[in-house]
Motif scaffolding. Sequence first.
Motif, PDB file in Angstrom:
ATOM      1  N   GLN A   2       0.781  -1.380  -0.082  1.00  0.00           N
ATOM      2  CA  GLN A   2      -0.087  -0.041  -0.055  1.00  0.00           C
ATOM      3  C   GLN A   2       1.048   1.176   0.179  1.00  0.00           C
ATOM      4  OE1 GLN A   2      -2.375  -1.047   3.479  1.00  0.00           O
ATOM      5  NE2 GLN A   2      -4.114  -2.090   2.034  1.00  0.00           N
ATOM      6  N   GLY A   3       2.073   1.259   0.582  1.00  0.00           N
ATOM      7  CA  GLY A   3       2.991   2.239   0.523  1.00  0.00           C
ATOM      8  C   GLY A   3       4.077   2.171  -0.322  1.00  0.00           C
ATOM      9  N   LEU A   4       3.987   1.216  -1.509  1.00  0.00           N
ATOM     10  CA  LEU A   4       5.054   1.175  -2.208  1.00  0.00           C
ATOM     11  C   LEU A   4       5.816   2.295  -3.031  1.00  0.00           C
ATOM     12  CD1 LEU A   4       6.284  -1.620  -3.555  1.00  0.00           C
ATOM     13  CD2 LEU A   4       4.894  -1.071  -5.681  1.00  0.00           C
ATOM     14  N   GLN A   5       7.160   2.029  -2.630  1.00  0.00           N
ATOM     15  CA  GLN A   5       8.194   3.088  -3.303  1.00  0.00           C
ATOM     16  C   GLN A   5       8.584   2.629  -4.794  1.00  0.00           C
ATOM     17  OE1 GLN A   5       8.677   6.157  -1.608  1.00  0.00           O
ATOM     18  NE2 GLN A   5       7.226   5.370  -0.169  1.00  0.00           N
ATOM     19  N   GLN A   6       8.897   1.458  -4.703  1.00  0.00           N
ATOM     20  CA  GLN A   6       9.599   0.938  -6.175  1.00  0.00           C
ATOM     21  C   GLN A   6       9.103  -0.142  -6.581  1.00  0.00           C
ATOM     22  OE1 GLN A   6      14.154   0.944  -5.792  1.00  0.00           O
ATOM     23  NE2 GLN A   6      14.173  -0.372  -7.535  1.00  0.00           N
ATOM     24  N   PRO A   7       8.334  -0.237  -7.713  1.00  0.00           N
ATOM     25  CA  PRO A   7       7.495  -1.641  -7.955  1.00  0.00           C
ATOM     26  C   PRO A   7       8.618  -2.589  -8.653  1.00  0.00           C
ATOM     27  CG  PRO A   7       6.706   0.527  -9.231  1.00  0.00           C
ATOM     28  CD  PRO A   7       7.897   0.929  -8.559  1.00  0.00           C
ATOM     29  N   PHE A   8       8.069  -3.773  -8.766  1.00  0.00           N
ATOM     30  CA  PHE A   8       9.091  -5.024  -9.294  1.00  0.00           C
ATOM     31  C   PHE A   8       8.590  -4.852 -10.677  1.00  0.00           C
ATOM     32  CE2 PHE A   8      10.301  -5.607  -4.906  1.00  0.00           C
ATOM     33  CZ  PHE A   8      11.359  -6.390  -4.945  1.00  0.00           C
ATOM     34  N   PRO A   9       9.002  -4.063 -11.736  1.00  0.00           N
ATOM     35  CA  PRO A   9       8.589  -4.092 -13.018  1.00  0.00           C
ATOM     36  C   PRO A   9       8.522  -5.661 -13.532  1.00  0.00           C
ATOM     37  CG  PRO A   9      10.736  -3.202 -12.884  1.00  0.00           C
ATOM     38  CD  PRO A   9      10.590  -3.554 -11.476  1.00  0.00           C
ATOM     39  N   GLN A  10       9.220  -6.504 -13.390  1.00  0.00           N
ATOM     40  CA  GLN A  10       9.100  -7.764 -13.963  1.00  0.00           C
ATOM     41  C   GLN A  10       8.000  -8.742 -13.262  1.00  0.00           C
ATOM     42  OE1 GLN A  10      10.871  -8.391 -16.355  1.00  0.00           O
ATOM     43  NE2 GLN A  10      12.964  -7.514 -15.954  1.00  0.00           N
ATOM     44  N   GLY A  11       7.158  -8.048 -12.302  1.00  0.00           N
ATOM     45  CA  GLY A  11       6.135  -8.593 -11.618  1.00  0.00           C
ATOM     46  C   GLY A  11       6.373  -9.552 -10.460  1.00  0.00           C
ATOM     47  N   ILE A  12       5.400 -10.013  -9.830  1.00  0.00           N
ATOM     48  CA  ILE A  12       5.733 -10.749  -8.497  1.00  0.00           C
ATOM     49  C   ILE A  12       4.668 -12.192  -9.076  1.00  0.00           C
ATOM     50  CG2 ILE A  12       5.000 -11.146  -6.147  1.00  0.00           C
ATOM     51  CD1 ILE A  12       5.449  -8.017  -5.996  1.00  0.00           C
TER      52      ILE A  12
END
Length: 281
Positions: free
Chosen positions: A207-217
């Motif tokens: 909910q407070g994500l700063q840096q997404p994992f662009p390759q996904g989870i």
Amino acid sequence: MELISEHACFGGIQGFYRHASAEIGLPMRFSVFQPPQARLGPVPVLMYLAGLTCTEETFMIKAGAQRYAAQHGIMLVAPDTSPRGTGIAGVADSWDFGDGAGFYLDATQAPWASNFRMYSYVLHELRQTILKQFPAQPDRIGIFGHSMGGHGALVLALRNPAIFHSVSAFAPIAAPSHCPWGQKAFGNYLGADQAAWQQYDATALMQGLQQPFPQGILIDQGLGDKFLTEQLMPERFEAACAQAQQPLTLRRHAGYDHGYYFISTMIEDHLAFHHRILTAN
Ligand SMILES: N[C@@H](CCC(=O)N[C@@H](CSC=O)C(=O)NCC(=O)O)C(=O)O
């Protein structure tokens, strides 16, 4: 580092080790599978965090991951799930707290705070030990786990995206502040103030994500899992990912339960997922 045992496995080496841990203040055991490619030079590393009641052996014996790690040239590392031999009163009284239930956090409350430091142990001490003692690539490290270990993998990755480049989970405790396992662990290890729990709650972190994992989870969840509704709550993490625009593949599988028959069915896909991300560029 002391070698406990070594076994030839899919052309590589399955090893079990013990070392004196400064973070934990006690000896800790861990396991490493070195793929055949590690004989030629450093390889990517995938850390696996196991669930409640497990040890450093459970995943290596039950998941069948070594076949795929050997194909992809990935080193597998699995720590134990808690300190052992603390002597704390009541530490072995329940299967979902204390021994075998370290929750991959740094406890702040007595009597747990001195030894129950699994977050720092995995993030710093075990990782550095692997990089020093094994042919491992420091900039190609992924993490995954199951149930309590799925919670740990998501938390470690979301808080340390510069260290863990890929993350996946099997049936993770996805919103521990909202389920009995998490509330029991967090209340005892971290105290009653729920503000302190948020740094170890994957849904709150998302909910407070700063840096997404662009390759996904990637998350796999069995629909025949007896813990799904009361303890795991993947739908909360799914909603948080949608809100944060974090790409998530959450696969729901009819008929699969919470155990290693489920994990061993899905393990090939997780190794391929991490291999694709860790070897890009
Ligand atoms: N003793 C419990 C079952 C404990 C259990 O299912 N542990 C899981 C992890 S649960 C969440 O972290 C596990 O991986 N067990 C090891 C295994 O080999 O399956 C009960 O009585 O229900």
